[in-house]
Design a protein around this motif. Structure first.
Motif, PDB file in Angstrom:
ATOM      1  N   PHE A  94      -1.394  11.877   5.387  1.00  0.00           N
ATOM      2  CA  PHE A  94      -1.049  10.463   5.495  1.00  0.00           C
ATOM      3  C   PHE A  94      -1.647   9.803   6.742  1.00  0.00           C
ATOM      4  N   SER A  95      -1.030   8.748   7.239  1.00  0.00           N
ATOM      5  CA  SER A  95      -1.690   7.824   8.176  1.00  0.00           C
ATOM      6  C   SER A  95      -2.224   8.485   9.440  1.00  0.00           C
TER       7      SER A  95
ATOM      8  N   THR B  47       0.819  -1.209   0.000  1.00  0.00           N
ATOM      9  CA  THR B  47       0.000   0.000   0.000  1.00  0.00           C
ATOM     10  C   THR B  47       0.854   1.261   0.000  1.00  0.00           C
TER      11      THR B  47
ATOM     12  N   LEU C 101      -3.569   4.608  -4.334  1.00  0.00           N
ATOM     13  CA  LEU C 101      -4.691   5.130  -3.555  1.00  0.00           C
ATOM     14  C   LEU C 101      -5.099   6.516  -4.035  1.00  0.00           C
ATOM     15  N   LEU C 102      -4.135   7.329  -4.445  1.00  0.00           N
ATOM     16  CA  LEU C 102      -4.466   8.630  -5.022  1.00  0.00           C
ATOM     17  C   LEU C 102      -5.222   8.443  -6.334  1.00  0.00           C
TER      18      LEU C 102
ATOM     19  N   HIS D   5      -3.430  10.904   0.558  1.00  0.00           N
ATOM     20  CA  HIS D   5      -2.553   9.823   0.121  1.00  0.00           C
ATOM     21  C   HIS D   5      -1.256  10.316  -0.514  1.00  0.00           C
TER      22      HIS D   5
ATOM     23  N   THR E 159     -11.764   9.033   3.720  1.00  0.00           N
ATOM     24  CA  THR E 159     -10.389   8.620   3.458  1.00  0.00           C
ATOM     25  C   THR E 159      -9.414   9.686   3.913  1.00  0.00           C
TER      26      THR E 159
ATOM     27  N   THR F 142     -10.046   3.444   1.903  1.00  0.00           N
ATOM     28  CA  THR F 142      -9.860   2.815   0.594  1.00  0.00           C
ATOM     29  C   THR F 142      -9.778   1.301   0.708  1.00  0.00           C
TER      30      THR F 142
ATOM     31  N   SER G 141       0.654   7.301  -5.941  1.00  0.00           N
ATOM     32  CA  SER G 141       0.211   6.057  -5.305  1.00  0.00           C
ATOM     33  C   SER G 141      -1.078   5.546  -5.935  1.00  0.00           C
TER      34      SER G 141
END
Length: 341
Positions: A327-328, A206, A299-300, A293, A290, A250, A297
């Protein structure tokens, strides 16, 4: 047709959140509804969803999947367990000065030995001497993302898990879920907003950027998911009543859409390599919660497919200007599906 460079952006390093906020639901929330951007607090999610909507959470639990150790030769190794295959066997990434051949023994955490087996692409099969989950829990360390610059501590072990984490198997957290605490879940339930669970064990892939300009050449990482019959029934009931299916993250989205490739959501478990890019037609999910990201990536690309490429570009530019946390451990967005991305 989009290419890799279309998903790049410049992010000031100071906006990469290194630690979580003291309160989970105190994060900011950027509501993206087409071209309209609204700055909110995450706790506002209670009022932004309607009674009868369905939140779908990923109940995976992050493993203490990282080990440091030595080979029999004395060379240092770093092991990141990617997937537990059975109670004594895993697939893992192994960092060492030289790739260990089959039959090699490695001592991890100065506590136990594993035996290297067959290699599968970038992963090695490792045989553990006893129950994998027990050894991970006792001797492993939490694998924080590569952009977080401190080693995991006891605080991370709590905050890099969702409050509803249940099924062990992930090596990265489903981070959109980190914003929910018990009080917020109770407020959502009191408003008549329903919930259901899927399981997708998030892999280290990921965090990997796409490295080919032509997206059709990208080899998507594989992740294991489960969608229960109960969740399928809940989704069907909500859709029949005109409510929204809201994926929390996601990973929940990927599980739901992977299980919908026949055209409707189906119960079951499988590996998925579903790669969602602009032009994809979403089959189950209407709204998405979400985080922000990484550049380049997958995810983007997924959120650009969901909310519209131009809308996401504008949202990210706005978030950087307004100094959202990325981010996270960062802030979140609420997206509405745009089938014509």
């Amino acid at each position: 047709m989009y290419s890799l460079s279309d998903f790049d952006f410049d992010l000031p390093p100071a906006l990469i959140a290194q630690t979580p906020l003291p309160e989970r639901s105190a994060s900011r929330l950027l509501q993206v509804d087409g071209a309209t951007l609204t700055d909110r607090r995450f706790a506002d999610i209670v009022d932004l969803l309607a009674p009868g909507d369905l939140l779908v959470f990923n109940d995976t639990r992050v493993l203490k999947a990282r080990f440091y150790g030595v080979k029999a030769s004395g060379g240092k190794v770093e092991v990141l367990v990617e997937r537990v295959l059975d109670n004594r066997t895993v697939h893992a990434q192994v960092r060492a000065s030289k790739s260990p051949p089959a039959g090699t023994r490695m001592r991890l955490a100065d506590a136990f030995e594993v035996v290297v087996g067959e290699r599968f692409g970038e992963f090695f099969t490792l045989q553990f001497p006893s129950d994998v989950f027990a050894l991970l829990d006792q001797y492993g360390s939490l694998p924080l993302p590569p952009y977080i610059d401190h080693a995991a501590d006891a605080y991370d072990e709590t905050r890099y898990q969702t409050v509803y984490a249940k099924q062990p198997g992930a090596v990265a957290a489903p981070t959109a879920g980190l914003h929910f605490d018990q009080a917020l879940l109770a407020a959502l339930q009191a408003r008549g907003i329903e919930h259901a669970f899927v399981t997708l064990h998030v892999g280290a892939g990921t965090f990997q950027p796409v490295r080919v300009e032509n997206l059709a050449e990208h080899n998507m990482h594989s992740e294991w998911y489960t969608v229960s019959a109960e969740t399928v029934a809940r989704v069907a009931a909500v859709k029949a009543a005109g409510g929204n299916v809201v994926a929390v993250g996601t990973t929940s989205m990927r599980a739901l859409e992977s299980a919908s490739q026949s055209g409707s959501l189906q119960a079951g478990s499988a590996d998925t390599k579903l790669f969602i890019t602009p032009g994809y037609t979403f089959k189950t999910v209407n709204r998405l919660i979400t985080n922000f990201h990484l550049p380049k990536s997958t995810l983007l690309m997924l959120v650009s497919a969901f909310a519209g490429y131009a809308h996401i570009r504008a949202a990210y530019a706005h978030a950087i200007e307004q100094q959202y946390r990325f981010f996270s451990y960062g802030d979140a967005m609420l997206l509405t599906c745009d089938y014509h991305a």
